[in-house]
Design an enzyme around this catalytic site. Structure first.
Site, mmCIF file in Angstrom:
data_model
loop_
_atom_site.group_PDB
_atom_site.id
_atom_site.type_symbol
_atom_site.label_atom_id
_atom_site.label_comp_id
_atom_site.label_asym_id
_atom_site.label_seq_id
_atom_site.Cartn_x
_atom_site.Cartn_y
_atom_site.Cartn_z
ATOM 1 C CE LYS A 13 41.040 38.992 28.268
ATOM 2 N NZ LYS A 13 40.512 37.654 28.603
ATOM 3 N NE ARG A 88 36.773 39.344 23.624
ATOM 4 C CZ ARG A 88 36.948 39.668 24.905
ATOM 5 N NH1 ARG A 88 37.403 40.850 25.232
ATOM 6 N NH2 ARG A 88 36.665 38.791 25.820
ATOM 7 N NE ARG A 127 35.122 36.093 36.084
ATOM 8 C CZ ARG A 127 35.486 36.434 34.868
ATOM 9 N NH1 ARG A 127 36.626 37.067 34.680
ATOM 10 N NH2 ARG A 127 34.734 36.127 33.836
ATOM 11 N NE ARG A 160 32.040 38.736 33.412
ATOM 12 C CZ ARG A 160 33.182 38.878 32.745
ATOM 13 N NH1 ARG A 160 34.230 39.410 33.342
ATOM 14 N NH2 ARG A 160 33.289 38.488 31.492
ATOM 15 N NE ARG A 171 33.001 34.945 28.339
ATOM 16 C CZ ARG A 171 33.187 35.087 29.648
ATOM 17 N NH1 ARG A 171 32.361 34.538 30.505
ATOM 18 N NH2 ARG A 171 34.216 35.787 30.087
HETATM 19 P P1 AP5 Z 1 40.227 37.421 35.325
HETATM 20 O O1 AP5 Z 1 41.408 38.273 35.635
HETATM 21 O O2 AP5 Z 1 38.884 37.939 35.683
HETATM 22 O O3 AP5 Z 1 40.289 36.934 33.805
HETATM 23 P P2 AP5 Z 1 40.010 37.708 32.430
HETATM 24 O O4 AP5 Z 1 41.029 37.206 31.455
HETATM 25 O O5 AP5 Z 1 39.915 39.169 32.656
HETATM 26 O O6 AP5 Z 1 38.628 37.054 32.088
HETATM 27 P P3 AP5 Z 1 37.276 37.713 31.513
HETATM 28 O O7 AP5 Z 1 36.192 36.723 31.718
HETATM 29 O O8 AP5 Z 1 37.088 39.083 32.039
HETATM 30 O O9 AP5 Z 1 37.664 37.750 30.030
HETATM 31 P P4 AP5 Z 1 36.736 37.880 28.849
HETATM 32 O O10 AP5 Z 1 37.776 38.161 27.855
HETATM 33 O O11 AP5 Z 1 35.859 36.766 28.504
HETATM 34 O O12 AP5 Z 1 35.701 38.989 29.326
HETATM 35 P P5 AP5 Z 1 35.565 40.538 29.024
HETATM 36 O O13 AP5 Z 1 35.030 41.192 30.209
HETATM 37 O O14 AP5 Z 1 36.822 41.044 28.401
HETATM 38 O O15 AP5 Z 1 40.481 36.000 36.039
HETATM 39 C C1 AP5 Z 1 39.527 34.950 35.965
HETATM 40 C C2 AP5 Z 1 39.430 34.220 37.324
HETATM 41 O O16 AP5 Z 1 40.628 33.529 37.581
HETATM 42 C C3 AP5 Z 1 39.225 35.159 38.516
HETATM 43 O O17 AP5 Z 1 38.371 34.545 39.451
HETATM 44 C C4 AP5 Z 1 40.630 35.342 39.069
HETATM 45 O O18 AP5 Z 1 40.598 35.647 40.429
HETATM 46 C C5 AP5 Z 1 41.265 33.987 38.787
HETATM 47 N N1 AP5 Z 1 42.709 34.058 38.489
HETATM 48 C C6 AP5 Z 1 43.353 35.023 37.770
HETATM 49 N N2 AP5 Z 1 44.666 34.755 37.674
HETATM 50 C C7 AP5 Z 1 44.858 33.566 38.309
HETATM 51 C C8 AP5 Z 1 46.023 32.735 38.526
HETATM 52 N N3 AP5 Z 1 47.236 33.056 38.053
HETATM 53 N N4 AP5 Z 1 45.840 31.570 39.209
HETATM 54 C C9 AP5 Z 1 44.615 31.229 39.690
HETATM 55 N N5 AP5 Z 1 43.498 31.961 39.529
HETATM 56 C C10 AP5 Z 1 43.604 33.117 38.840
HETATM 57 O O19 AP5 Z 1 34.450 40.508 27.894
HETATM 58 C C11 AP5 Z 1 33.124 40.081 28.167
HETATM 59 C C12 AP5 Z 1 32.305 40.124 26.900
HETATM 60 O O20 AP5 Z 1 32.251 41.492 26.402
HETATM 61 C C13 AP5 Z 1 32.841 39.314 25.714
HETATM 62 O O21 AP5 Z 1 32.424 37.963 25.780
HETATM 63 C C14 AP5 Z 1 32.236 40.087 24.527
HETATM 64 O O22 AP5 Z 1 30.900 39.736 24.348
HETATM 65 C C15 AP5 Z 1 32.297 41.529 24.991
HETATM 66 N N6 AP5 Z 1 33.535 42.208 24.561
HETATM 67 C C16 AP5 Z 1 34.519 42.688 25.371
HETATM 68 N N7 AP5 Z 1 35.519 43.232 24.647
HETATM 69 C C17 AP5 Z 1 35.169 43.074 23.326
HETATM 70 C C18 AP5 Z 1 35.786 43.410 22.100
HETATM 71 N N8 AP5 Z 1 37.004 43.996 22.049
HETATM 72 N N9 AP5 Z 1 35.134 43.099 20.959
HETATM 73 C C19 AP5 Z 1 33.940 42.503 20.971
HETATM 74 N N10 AP5 Z 1 33.283 42.140 22.108
HETATM 75 C C20 AP5 Z 1 33.897 42.441 23.272
HETATM 76 MG MG MG Z 2 38.330 40.599 32.478
#
Ligand code: AP5
Ligand code: MG
Length: 214
Positions: A13, A88, A127, A160, A171
């Protein structure tokens, strides 16, 4: 253009949202990044959010919704925005619909990036994120030019806190339980678009651009 990025943790994402935001000249709003910035600055919100994030749980809706509604009412969101990691939960999606419909607006697309659970665990373990500017890399798929350092700003690359294997599993469980139901929610709204997230990054990007009709 108003877009929601859906998908499991690690589906890509953030990677795609950043590129789409650049292409369309709209702000990239990541709730995860906002919480991490607050943790770094030691704010009250950061302290509260960290307790949930470290366990792989969701931050409660009441701490999340107002923050996003405030952000999308800023001037720079007038021509659209891309939401990464929000909504979410069903209550978050309902709060978003309600806030937008009060202004006679609605989201244009909810893009679901599909990646299987095994690939997720592998991606998260590899990552690395820049501690200074937040740019993300992958030890195998997207390696930095200089080991351990960010290509953009030279900052140190770190794992992270919530990318440890046991937290990633939690997660994923939370995703299947609380976030996946949003796929049906947006399908019913008629704005769901699904993309194969197992494809290389550039191909995923091209598919997303195509489906927006641009
Ligand atoms: P990356 O692009 O970093 O993936 P992502 O989907 O952004 O993953 P996140 O871990 O950031 O998602 P998340 O939803 O758990 O975390 P968030 O920060 O939102 O890609 C991942 C890896 O793959 C990278 O190394 C990249 O280089 C590689 N990659 C990407 N595309 C690729 C491809 N096509 N092929 C190969 N490799 C590839 O949330 C963190 C925490 O915050 C949550 O757990 C929760 O506690 C809290 N939080 C955030 N938002 C909310 C909300 N709305 N409500 C409640 N809690 C929330
Ligand atoms: Mg992210």
């Amino acid at each position: 253009m108003k877009i929601i990025m859906l998908g499991a943790p690690g589906a890509g994402k953030g990677t795609q949202a950043k590129k789409i935001a650049e292409k369309f000249g709209i702000p990239h709003i990541s709730t995860g990044d906002i919480f991490r910035a607050n943790i770094k600055e030691g704010t009250e919100l950061g302290k509260k959010a960290k307790a949930f994030m470290d366990k792989g749980e969701l931050v409660p809706d009441e701490l999340t919704c107002d923050l996003v509604m405030d952000r999308i009412s800023s001037d720079d969101c007038k021509n659209g925005f891309i939401l990464d990691g929000f909504p979410r939960t069903i209550p978050q999606a309902e709060a978003l619909s309600k806030a937008l419909s009060a202004k006679g607006e609605k989201m244009d697309y909810a893009v679901d990036i599909e990646v299987n659970d095994e690939a997720i665990v592998e991606r998260m373990g590899g990552r690395r994120a820049c501690a200074v500017c937040g740019a993300t890399f992958h030890l195998v798929n997207i390696p930095p030019k200089v080991e351990g350092h960010c290509d953009s700003c030279g900052g140190p690359l770190i794992l992270r806190d919530d990318d440890k294997p046991e937290t990633v599993r939690k997660r994923l469980e939370v995703y299947h339980d609380q976030t996946q139901p949003l796929i049906a929610y947006y399908e019913k709204e008629g704005i769901l678009k699904q993309v194969d997230g197992m494809l290389p990054m550039e191909e995923v990007f091209n598919k997303i651009v195509q489906l927006t009709g641009e």
